[in-house]
Design a protein around this motif. Structure first.
Motif, short mmCIF file in Angstrom:
data_model
loop_
_atom_site.label_atom_id
_atom_site.label_comp_id
_atom_site.label_asym_id
_atom_site.label_seq_id
_atom_site.Cartn_x
_atom_site.Cartn_y
_atom_site.Cartn_z
N LEU A 66 0.80 -1.22 0.00
CA LEU A 66 0.00 0.00 0.00
C LEU A 66 0.84 1.27 0.00
CD1 LEU A 66 -2.65 -1.10 2.67
CD2 LEU A 66 -2.81 -1.32 0.19
N CYS A 67 2.12 1.18 -0.25
CA CYS A 67 2.99 2.37 -0.20
C CYS A 67 3.78 2.54 -1.49
CB CYS A 67 3.94 2.28 1.00
SG CYS A 67 3.12 2.14 2.59
N PRO A 68 3.09 2.82 -2.60
CA PRO A 68 3.80 2.96 -3.88
C PRO A 68 4.51 4.31 -3.98
CG PRO A 68 1.50 3.46 -4.19
CD PRO A 68 1.64 3.03 -2.75
N PRO A 69 5.65 4.36 -4.67
CA PRO A 69 6.27 5.66 -4.97
C PRO A 69 5.42 6.40 -6.01
CG PRO A 69 7.46 3.91 -6.08
CD PRO A 69 6.43 3.24 -5.22
N THR A 70 5.24 7.66 -5.82
CA THR A 70 4.38 8.45 -6.72
C THR A 70 5.21 9.37 -7.60
OG1 THR A 70 4.12 10.23 -5.11
CG2 THR A 70 2.55 8.41 -4.99
N CYS A 71 4.53 9.95 -8.57
CA CYS A 71 5.19 10.92 -9.44
C CYS A 71 5.71 12.11 -8.64
CB CYS A 71 4.21 11.37 -10.52
SG CYS A 71 4.88 12.49 -11.74
N SER A 72 4.93 12.54 -7.65
CA SER A 72 5.33 13.68 -6.82
C SER A 72 6.58 13.38 -6.01
CB SER A 72 4.18 14.07 -5.88
OG SER A 72 3.04 14.46 -6.61
N SER A 73 6.67 12.17 -5.48
CA SER A 73 7.85 11.82 -4.69
C SER A 73 9.10 11.75 -5.56
CB SER A 73 7.63 10.49 -3.97
OG SER A 73 7.39 9.43 -4.88
N PHE A 74 8.95 11.28 -6.80
CA PHE A 74 10.10 11.27 -7.71
C PHE A 74 10.51 12.70 -8.08
CE2 PHE A 74 9.13 6.76 -8.72
CZ PHE A 74 10.42 6.25 -8.64
N ILE A 75 9.52 13.57 -8.32
CA ILE A 75 9.83 14.95 -8.67
C ILE A 75 10.59 15.64 -7.54
CG2 ILE A 75 8.82 17.23 -9.09
CD1 ILE A 75 6.58 15.79 -10.63
N GLY A 76 10.13 15.44 -6.31
CA GLY A 76 10.80 16.04 -5.17
C GLY A 76 12.23 15.57 -5.01
N THR A 77 12.47 14.29 -5.28
CA THR A 77 13.82 13.76 -5.15
C THR A 77 14.70 14.18 -6.32
OG1 THR A 77 12.85 11.84 -4.03
CG2 THR A 77 15.15 11.66 -4.70
N PHE A 78 14.14 14.18 -7.53
CA PHE A 78 14.90 14.64 -8.69
C PHE A 78 15.35 16.10 -8.53
CE2 PHE A 78 12.65 11.44 -11.69
CZ PHE A 78 13.64 10.50 -11.44
N SER A 79 14.51 16.90 -7.88
CA SER A 79 14.80 18.33 -7.77
C SER A 79 16.07 18.60 -6.97
CB SER A 79 13.61 19.04 -7.12
OG SER A 79 13.45 18.62 -5.77
N VAL A 107 9.60 23.04 -9.97
CA VAL A 107 9.07 21.89 -9.23
C VAL A 107 7.55 21.97 -9.15
CG1 VAL A 107 8.96 20.80 -6.95
CG2 VAL A 107 11.16 21.49 -7.90
N GLN A 108 6.99 23.15 -8.86
CA GLN A 108 5.54 23.30 -8.78
C GLN A 108 4.88 23.02 -10.13
OE1 GLN A 108 3.67 23.72 -6.07
NE2 GLN A 108 5.58 23.59 -4.88
N ARG A 109 5.53 23.45 -11.19
CA ARG A 109 5.00 23.18 -12.53
C ARG A 109 5.02 21.68 -12.83
NH1 ARG A 109 1.65 26.12 -15.74
NH2 ARG A 109 1.93 25.56 -17.92
N ALA A 110 6.09 21.02 -12.45
CA ALA A 110 6.20 19.57 -12.66
C ALA A 110 5.16 18.83 -11.84
CB ALA A 110 7.60 19.10 -12.31
N LEU A 111 4.93 19.26 -10.60
CA LEU A 111 3.91 18.63 -9.76
C LEU A 111 2.52 18.76 -10.38
CD1 LEU A 111 5.10 19.75 -6.21
CD2 LEU A 111 5.21 17.44 -7.16
#
Length: 243
Positions: free
Chosen positions: A187-200, A215-219
């Motif tokens: 029940l704990c999948p990595p999300t697009c938002s979590s990848f964006i935050g780490t990539f940043s 980052v806000q635009r990517a989110l």
């Protein structure tokens, strides 16, 4: 329309509500990305061979009982003359409804992405053949995601009220067991938002205001990808990198 609801407090930590990804060092971010890439393989909706595995008998029988009970209750017409197909319009309606719920609580909008990961993985394992089943699946997936990942959740009775009693509290609670069993409690999948935050973290030598805007635009683009079923089988790391 969202009506005033009763909120219950929880002690589970939120997804990214209280952590600043910019404060991580590149070495820590690299380790986190490695773990997230491994998780991504496990939580991918179309990942073989698990997606071809037959559903567990216990969860299937519970799901059939839900269908039988709903037909007997007959709170909405069940059409057997046409095949129900989950299209982008259904996905758009339920995603917009989910965002209204998390904004009202309030909760992290990333929870909607978690809920739709549950939905996509479940639909690849179990046949959804009516509008009611899809509504129940989306409602219960959001209910589970809020319970697991947010400090404030919503009661099953409140979800029943918001659905105008089309979905009963006992339907949500039984479907909760069906979903968790079918997803093997992952029940704990990595999300697009979590990848964006780490990539940043790896964005260097740019002004902070420019970085925050990017980052806000990517989110925002990541949230839009949830609406389109085309992106459901695409790895979230790829979607995040593209955004």
């Amino acid at each position: 329309m969202i009506v005033p609801i009763q909120i219950t407090s929880r002690t589970v930590a939120p997804l990214t509500e209280e952590r600043d990804p910019f404060s991580l060092s590149p070495s820590v971010a690299q380790d986190r990305l490695g773990a997230m890439f491994q998780q991504e393989q496990m939580y991918c909706p179309s990942r073989p061979p698990e997606c071809t595995k037959k559903p567990k008998l216990s969860s299937v029988s519970m799901f059939k009982n839900l269908k039988k009970k709903q037909r007997q209750r007959n709170t909405m017409p069940w059409s057997t003359s046409r095949i129900f197909k989950i299209d982008d319009s259904c996905r758009l309606k339920m995603s917009e409804w989910s965002y209204k719920i998390v904004d009202f609580l309030p909760a992290n909008r990333e929870i909607v992405a978690v809920a739709f990961n549950y939905i996509d993985r479940f639909c690849n394992r179990v046949m959804i053949d009516s509008e009611f089943e899809y509504k129940l699946l989306c409602t219960t997936s959001l209910y589970i995601a809020l319970k697991v990942h947010n400090r404030r959740t919503i009661r099953a009775t409140t979800l029943s009220v918001l659905s105008q009693s089309e979905i009963l509290p006992e339907d949500v609670l039984m479907m909760e067991c069906v979903i968790m069993k079918e997803l093997s409690y992952h029940l704990c999948p990595p999300t697009c938002s979590s990848f964006i935050g780490t990539f940043s973290i790896f964005i260097r030598q740019v002004p902070l205001i420019v970085k925050e805007y990017a980052v806000q635009r990517a989110l925002f683009l990541g949230e839009l990808s949830i609406v389109e079923s085309f992106f459901s089988d695409i790895p979230k790391s790829l979607v995040a990198f593209s955004a």
